[in-house]
Design a protein around this motif. Structure first.
Motif, PDB file in Angstrom:
ATOM      1  N   TRP A 413      17.671  -5.268  -3.169  1.00 54.43           N
ATOM      2  CA  TRP A 413      16.335  -4.701  -3.011  1.00 54.43           C
ATOM      3  C   TRP A 413      15.274  -5.794  -3.190  1.00 54.43           C
ATOM      4  CZ3 TRP A 413      13.286  -5.641  -7.185  1.00 54.43           C
ATOM      5  CH2 TRP A 413      13.935  -5.876  -8.406  1.00 54.43           C
ATOM      6  N   THR A 414      14.100  -5.563  -2.603  1.00 52.35           N
ATOM      7  CA  THR A 414      12.926  -6.403  -2.821  1.00 52.35           C
ATOM      8  C   THR A 414      11.720  -5.500  -3.030  1.00 52.35           C
ATOM      9  OG1 THR A 414      12.445  -6.543  -0.446  1.00 52.35           O
ATOM     10  CG2 THR A 414      13.813  -8.295  -1.407  1.00 52.35           C
ATOM     11  N   ASP A 416       7.439  -5.736  -3.072  1.00 50.56           N
ATOM     12  CA  ASP A 416       6.194  -6.474  -2.847  1.00 50.56           C
ATOM     13  C   ASP A 416       5.139  -5.904  -3.784  1.00 50.56           C
ATOM     14  OD1 ASP A 416       4.497  -7.668   0.127  1.00 50.56           O
ATOM     15  OD2 ASP A 416       3.804  -7.605  -1.953  1.00 50.56           O
ATOM     16  N   GLU A 421       5.311  -2.154  -1.930  1.00 51.67           N
ATOM     17  CA  GLU A 421       6.328  -1.687  -0.994  1.00 51.67           C
ATOM     18  C   GLU A 421       7.715  -2.072  -1.510  1.00 51.67           C
ATOM     19  OE1 GLU A 421       5.455  -3.369   2.768  1.00 51.67           O
ATOM     20  OE2 GLU A 421       3.731  -2.067   3.181  1.00 51.67           O
ATOM     21  N   LEU A 422       8.666  -1.133  -1.373  1.00 53.16           N
ATOM     22  CA  LEU A 422      10.050  -1.330  -1.816  1.00 53.16           C
ATOM     23  C   LEU A 422      10.959  -1.337  -0.594  1.00 53.16           C
ATOM     24  CD1 LEU A 422      12.084  -1.472  -4.232  1.00 53.16           C
ATOM     25  CD2 LEU A 422      12.201   1.040  -4.105  1.00 53.16           C
ATOM     26  N   HIS A 423      11.852  -2.326  -0.500  1.00 52.02           N
ATOM     27  CA  HIS A 423      12.776  -2.429   0.633  1.00 52.02           C
ATOM     28  C   HIS A 423      14.216  -2.452   0.103  1.00 52.02           C
ATOM     29  CE1 HIS A 423       9.479  -3.251   3.437  1.00 52.02           C
ATOM     30  NE2 HIS A 423       8.968  -4.055   2.498  1.00 52.02           N
ATOM     31  N   TRP A 424      15.064  -1.617   0.747  1.00 57.25           N
ATOM     32  CA  TRP A 424      16.461  -1.474   0.322  1.00 57.25           C
ATOM     33  C   TRP A 424      17.412  -2.020   1.375  1.00 57.25           C
ATOM     34  CZ3 TRP A 424      17.481   4.101  -1.922  1.00 57.25           C
ATOM     35  CH2 TRP A 424      16.986   4.165  -3.238  1.00 57.25           C
ATOM     36  N   SER A 425      18.579  -2.494   0.878  1.00 53.56           N
ATOM     37  CA  SER A 425      19.704  -2.759   1.779  1.00 53.56           C
ATOM     38  C   SER A 425      20.452  -1.447   1.994  1.00 53.56           C
ATOM     39  CB  SER A 425      20.633  -3.813   1.171  1.00 53.56           C
ATOM     40  OG  SER A 425      21.320  -3.271   0.056  1.00 53.56           O
ATOM     41  N   GLN A 440      12.992   4.876   4.258  1.00 55.01           N
ATOM     42  CA  GLN A 440      12.917   4.175   2.978  1.00 55.01           C
ATOM     43  C   GLN A 440      12.160   5.029   1.953  1.00 55.01           C
ATOM     44  OE1 GLN A 440      13.953   0.745   2.378  1.00 55.01           O
ATOM     45  NE2 GLN A 440      13.641   1.431   0.256  1.00 55.01           N
ATOM     46  N   SER A 442       9.899   5.974  -1.283  1.00 50.58           N
ATOM     47  CA  SER A 442       8.786   5.316  -1.950  1.00 50.58           C
ATOM     48  C   SER A 442       9.152   5.035  -3.401  1.00 50.58           C
ATOM     49  CB  SER A 442       7.538   6.209  -1.896  1.00 50.58           C
ATOM     50  OG  SER A 442       7.759   7.398  -2.658  1.00 50.58           O
ATOM     51  N   ARG A 506      12.889  -9.417  -6.693  1.00 52.05           N
ATOM     52  CA  ARG A 506      14.067  -9.185  -5.869  1.00 52.05           C
ATOM     53  C   ARG A 506      15.291  -9.142  -6.783  1.00 52.05           C
ATOM     54  NH1 ARG A 506      14.039 -15.175  -2.995  1.00 52.05           N
ATOM     55  NH2 ARG A 506      14.389 -16.380  -4.914  1.00 52.05           N
TER      56      ARG A 506
END
Length: 706
Positions: A413-414, A416, A421-425, A440, A442, A506
């Protein structure tokens, strides 16, 4: 003598012929202690033979009602019922009752045997009969019953029974207790050695035959331990011990002896052997020492770790292993243990035989005696030299290896921080049980997946990590959409800009549910194992030492020690059935004392509320009850048929008060002069003990902290 009209006629002293024979008859009646009587129902008058004054202490003539006053009050009812039951169809009666000689005060048993006389209309007009002194027979019967009951109680309490072998006939004779002990049906036992062998485990039958054949060879003792063939997985061990009786020429005639159930002893020996094997074979160094630092035990693990053999180190000082810069630490360890506290596992340095320094993880626990006093310390040491070296290597490579090592069952995950903002694999969706097609989630949606009990903590820890920067790890449970809960470990790095301000984070999120469950189970098992092993060893060691010290002979030691170990085993068995969550007080009492008597409900009277005791209190109380019941069976109210024990208790949140009161036992003239280990065990196990030796029996008041 009775005249022809049915009246009693006194015989003159002396004389010849009929008078002489009458005098001889009266003398014979006096010697046999027999009194003849005649009772007139219409006049209410009773005539007795002349010897009644000597035997019964009442005159030869008197009212019928006065005779009832000679009979014991408890026996008058059965006497009256026997008289009232007379009829023409059943004119005779026999009844036994107790009387008291009014002149001498002597109390004894008599047999009253009489026959009624009836008129033409069937009305009772009189009774003729004889009163016979049967006190000698009654006394013998009572003693025989008492002896049989005592033998049965003793054999049952000791799990022991007797046997006899007729060598010529090659046949065994057993008591009923032995047939029950061997679980043999008397209907299927013909007394032959083959019938007995059928109850013995096949692997032990050859040893039994060899011991059995010793009765035909020189020697006077036969002794063997064997297992019984019983259904199920359980194992029963029996000790058979006997003596051989021989003729003058040495030929065997018979042998006799006892068989004793030694299952508990065998189990204790096996448990002790297993524990000793665990200690001896442990890879860790396990060392026992006195409070002055003198080594008293040294296992194979210690030999491997430090290079010294047990022969070289037992009796030596622990300072032999301590480097100069570690002396202060060892002093602190001994002082901490001396006040009864344990020293948790920590890393330290010790010296090898070669002189090189060894990095070890050390934990130390106090060793207590029976009185709870600290008498030594137990040290467990593990070599961590290689682990420390590996730790240093891991630290050097931690930056580039951290994410790879935690990739198993994890997702990347990362986050920002500027855009929030959250980003997943894709693996993160599988971890949280979410559908990637739904998009995705929140940060707020993710927070709702955290278990409510941990949600606020996780949010605070994550915010703190973002402010502080660097690496961080968070652990918390999450709830998936299907309702299942798993534990995750959130590990990551905070990325900062040129001014040192966090701009992003991250990392990976790993499923650690199995590790959490394993840690819980391991901690619980280690605590339980350590606590139970140390407590059990301390109790068994204390009981063995103190029992040996107070026993006048090996046989008395074996009997006392086995009884106490059985008591301890009974408590442990009861607690094990309850998963060591405690045991009810009434159940503890039954397990400890029921084996002492045949009629538990008749001999023990219990009164008190329902109380569940902790494992520690249950074990202590079990040993106390065993000692009290053993003493009562030997010397107190349980040693006689009519004795009983009242056990009354009250309980609060913090205290249990229990009173043991004996009644109906032998009269106590004074307090015993000698106090053995049983008394010491009672007084040391309870918080407060009060004993009073009253004439009617022992009264013992106990208090335990709950």
């Amino acid at each position: 003598m009775f005249d022809r009209q049915g009246n009693w006629a006194a015989s003159p002293k002396g004389g010849t012929g009929m008078q002489g024979e009458a005098n001889w008859a009266l003398q014979a009646l006096s010697v046999a202690r027999i009194v003849f009587y005649s009772m007139d129902c219409s006049s209410g008058f009773m005539l007795r033979s002349d010897n009644c004054m000597d035997i019964l202490g009442v005159p030869p003539a008197g009212p019928t009602a006065a005779w009832s006053l000679v009979i014991f009050p408890e026996d008058r009812t059965q006497y009256e019922q026997a008289r009232l039951a007379l009829s023409r169809e059943q004119p005779g009666f026999e009844v036994e009752y107790r009387v008291e000689n009014s002149r001498t005060g002597k109390q004894f048993w008599v047999l009253d045997r009489g026959e009624g006389e009836f008129d033409a209309e069937g009305r009772l007009t009189g009774i003729r009969g004889a009163i016979i002194d049967v006190s000698a027979r009654i006394s013998v019967e009572l003693e025989l019953r008492k002896a049989a009951r005592l033998r049965s109680v003793v054999f049952e309490a000791a799990r022991m029974a007797a046997w006899h072998l007729d060598v010529a006939a090659d046949r065994f004779t057993f008591t009923d207790e032995l047939l029950a002990l061997l679980e043999i049906d008397r209907r299927h036992f013909d007394g032959t050695p083959a019938a007995l062998e059928n109850a013995i485990h096949p692997d032990d039958r050859e040893a039994w035959r060899t011991a059995h054949d010793q009765a035909r060879t020189p020697g006077n003792r036969v002794e063997i331990e064997f297992r019984l063939l019983v259904p199920g997985p359980r194992t029963r061990w029996i000790l058979s011990r006997g003596e051989v009786v021989r003729r003058l020429d040495g030929a065997p005639l018979e042998s006799y002896g006892v068989m004793i159930d030694i299952t508990e002893r065998k189990a204790a020996e096996e448990a002790a052997a297993r524990l000793a094997a665990i200690v001896e074979s442990s890879e860790e160094a396990i060392i026992a020492k006195t409070l002055r630092g003198i080594i008293t035990s040294w296992n194979k693990g210690a030999e491997r770790l430090f290079g010294y053999t047990a022969e070289e180190m037992i009796g030596e000082s622990i300072w032999k292993l301590i480097p100069e810069d570690g002396e202060h630490e060892e002093i602190h360890i001994l002082n901490t243990v001396r006040i009864g506290q344990s020293v948790p596992s920590h890393e330290s340095v010790r010296l090898h035989r070669s002189g090189r320094r060894i990095h070890v993880a050390v934990s130390v626990s106090p060793i207590l005696n029976a009185q709870g006093m600290v008498v030594g310390a137990s040290t467990i040491a593990r070599d961590v030299t290689e682990r420390r070296r590996q730790t240093e290597l891991l630290r050097e490579n931690e930056a580039r290896m951290r994410l790879a090592l935690k990739s198993a069952r994890a997702g990347a995950w990362t986050f920002d921080l500027k855009r929030r903002e959250l980003h997943w694999s894709p693996e993160m969706f599988a971890l949280y049980g979410l559908d990637p097609a739904a998009g995705q989630p929140s940060r707020e949606q993710l927070a709702k997946r955290i278990s409510p009990a941990h949600r606020q903590r996780a949010r605070k820890e994550f915010s703190r990590a973002m402010l502080q920067g660097g690496s961080f790890t968070l652990e918390f449970p999450i709830i998936r959409p299907d309702g299942t809960e798993i534990w995750t470990a959130l590990a990551g790095d905070v990325i900062k800009d040129d001014r040192g301000k966090p701009i992003a984070a991250r990392g990976i999120d790993q499923d650690i549910t199995e590790r959490k469950n394993w840690e819980k189970r391991q901690a619980m098992l280690l605590r339980e194992l350590s606590h139970r092993v140390k407590n059990t060893l301390a109790v068994v060691q204390s009981v063995a030492r103190q029992t040996l010290r107070s026993s006048p002979s090996p046989r008395s030691f074996v009997e006392a020690f086995e009884g106490r170990i059985r008591s301890l085993a009974a408590s442990h068995s009861l607690l094990t059935e309850a998963d060591w969550g405690g045991a009810g007080l009434d159940t503890i009492i039954r397990h400890q004392v029921a084996a002492m008597v045949h009629d538990y409900d008749g001999r023990f009277r219990l009164k008190g509320p329902d109380v569940v005791l902790s494992a520690e209190v249950a074990t202590q109380l079990g040993l106390v009850l065993h000692e009290l019941a053993t003493n009562a069976a030997k010397y107190g109210s349980l040693s006689v048929p009519d004795g009983h024990v009242d056990i009354v208790w009250t309980a609060s949140r913090s205290k249990l008060s229990l009173m043991w009161r004996e009644n109906g036992g032998p009269s106590i003239e004074k307090k015993p002069d000698f106090s053995g280990f049983g008394t010491l065990l009672i007084t040391s196990s309870a918080q407060k003990v009060t004993q009073r030796f009253l004439r009617h029996g022992l009264v013992c008041k106990l208090e335990f902290s709950l």
